[in-house]
Write a protein that holds these residues in place. Sequence first.
Motif, PDB file in Angstrom:
ATOM      1  N   ILE A  99       0.870  -1.175   0.000  1.00  0.00           N
ATOM      2  CA  ILE A  99       0.000   0.000   0.000  1.00  0.00           C
ATOM      3  C   ILE A  99       0.907   1.225   0.000  1.00  0.00           C
ATOM      4  N   PRO A 100       1.001   1.952  -1.107  1.00  0.00           N
ATOM      5  CA  PRO A 100       1.861   3.134  -1.154  1.00  0.00           C
ATOM      6  C   PRO A 100       1.433   4.153  -0.100  1.00  0.00           C
ATOM      7  N   ILE A 101       2.392   4.891   0.427  1.00  0.00           N
ATOM      8  CA  ILE A 101       2.106   5.868   1.468  1.00  0.00           C
ATOM      9  C   ILE A 101       1.067   6.890   1.003  1.00  0.00           C
ATOM     10  N   GLY A 102       1.072   7.239  -0.270  1.00  0.00           N
ATOM     11  CA  GLY A 102       0.106   8.207  -0.783  1.00  0.00           C
ATOM     12  C   GLY A 102      -1.311   7.678  -0.851  1.00  0.00           C
ATOM     13  N   TYR A 150       9.673   5.127   0.822  1.00  0.00           N
ATOM     14  CA  TYR A 150       8.362   4.472   0.851  1.00  0.00           C
ATOM     15  C   TYR A 150       7.480   4.982   1.997  1.00  0.00           C
ATOM     16  N   LEU A 151       8.075   5.759   2.913  1.00  0.00           N
ATOM     17  CA  LEU A 151       7.326   6.332   4.036  1.00  0.00           C
ATOM     18  C   LEU A 151       7.224   7.852   3.947  1.00  0.00           C
ATOM     19  N   LEU A 204       0.642   2.199   8.540  1.00  0.00           N
ATOM     20  CA  LEU A 204      -0.051   1.261   7.661  1.00  0.00           C
ATOM     21  C   LEU A 204       0.783   0.921   6.432  1.00  0.00           C
ATOM     22  N   ALA A 205       1.397   1.935   5.830  1.00  0.00           N
ATOM     23  CA  ALA A 205       2.219   1.684   4.644  1.00  0.00           C
ATOM     24  C   ALA A 205       3.379   0.751   4.972  1.00  0.00           C
ATOM     25  N   HIS A 206       3.975   0.936   6.133  1.00  0.00           N
ATOM     26  CA  HIS A 206       5.066   0.057   6.530  1.00  0.00           C
ATOM     27  C   HIS A 206       4.567  -1.370   6.750  1.00  0.00           C
TER      28      HIS A 206
END
Length: 432
Positions: free
Chosen positions: A221-224, A294-295, A345-347
């Motif tokens: 799930i990409p951070i954006g 990625y964060l 969540l992204a992590h």
Amino acid sequence: MAYWTTDETHDPARTSWVESAQGHRDFPVQNLPYGVFSQNAGNRRVGVAIGEMILDLSACAQDQLLSGWESMCLGNDVNELLALGGGDRRKLRHRISALLSDPGHRGQVEKHLVPASKCAMHLPARIGDYTDFYVGIHHAANVGKLFRPDNPLLPNYKYVPVGYHGRASSIRVSGVPVVRPRGQCKMPDAAEPIVAPTGRLDYEVELGVWIGPGNALGTNIPIGEAADHIAGFCLLNDWSARDFQTWEYQPLGPFLAKNFHSTISPWVVTSEALAPFRIAQPPRPEGDPQPLAYLADNDDQAHGALAITLEAALSTASMREAGMEAVRLSRAAASNMYWTVNQVLAHHASNGCNLSSGDLLGTGTISAPVKDGYGSLLELTNGGKEPIIMPSGESRTFLEDGDEVSLRAVAAAPGFVPIGFGECRAVVMPSP
């Protein structure tokens, strides 16, 4: 529509024809959280909190007041509502807001209101998985000092949102007593460990994060896009047995010290309701590393934090018998989180781990930089060395049988009506 964008449902001038909603500390018409309730030991039903009442969404759906959302309102949990995604959840929010604010709907809707005082609340969702993080940096530093005075924060803390997989099966709704656990611990001067009831039972002030739409195994799930997968929030008390924790946490981390009971507030305060209370993530101290790519997201840094204040209170059994009020032990802002919930969540999904609707994430203990904002007794009593004196004359380093811990929180911002989360409380029962 961006997750921080407000609309007419947030209008501070909007009122409800439900009289108890006006000025309600938790549930004005600007909130409209989802939950699951029952009456007289009857079937569990999906509802919305409005003042001192609950709107029975199941009955509204049967009465054809929620066209298009019937299936997700007729079940006995809110998983389908969480899975809708922000756009569809926002449309349903607009419909419910109209039903409760437009007097023209009162004749159709009022019969579907139930006094909250006559209802039992249940876990709002089927929780498939639970992960607890450790993103309250002041708590992490305070606890680290107790165990590692010369190196309180380990090197990875400012690079990676640290977390561990908890136990979904032992999560309970507010009001369910917590039984003092038995387990293995080792006294500092003892040669060998013993099995006994914990003598250092503690609470932790956290926010719970409800997952909305999930992701497939093997995808991230990409951070954006992370905010699109967060459906709402609750209060979370992740009870801890500190003596078990000290003995077992190396090398693999929390286990029996954490998995015996976690308490959550019964209402899912939606991401849409919290749009007015989005604030910028506090800047990192000079010299701290910036998040890896990625964060890192500019919108997340500008809107990813929450203007929520959390409080913890304690009452002993003798205080309640004497009619004494609970004592507030701490008050802290959710902005004390080092990582945003979107980063968490992204992590979590960055390695391809699949998240599902109704999964729950914990932020970890949220503490302030000063003592009156510490979110656990471990911090407040300096590891048990500095007892807290209660108004009854009793002292506490850790929780005793009969003690009741209650958490509350409010989201507030200039120009908007504040909203709350309801209560997250439990009484400590003796070990069997």
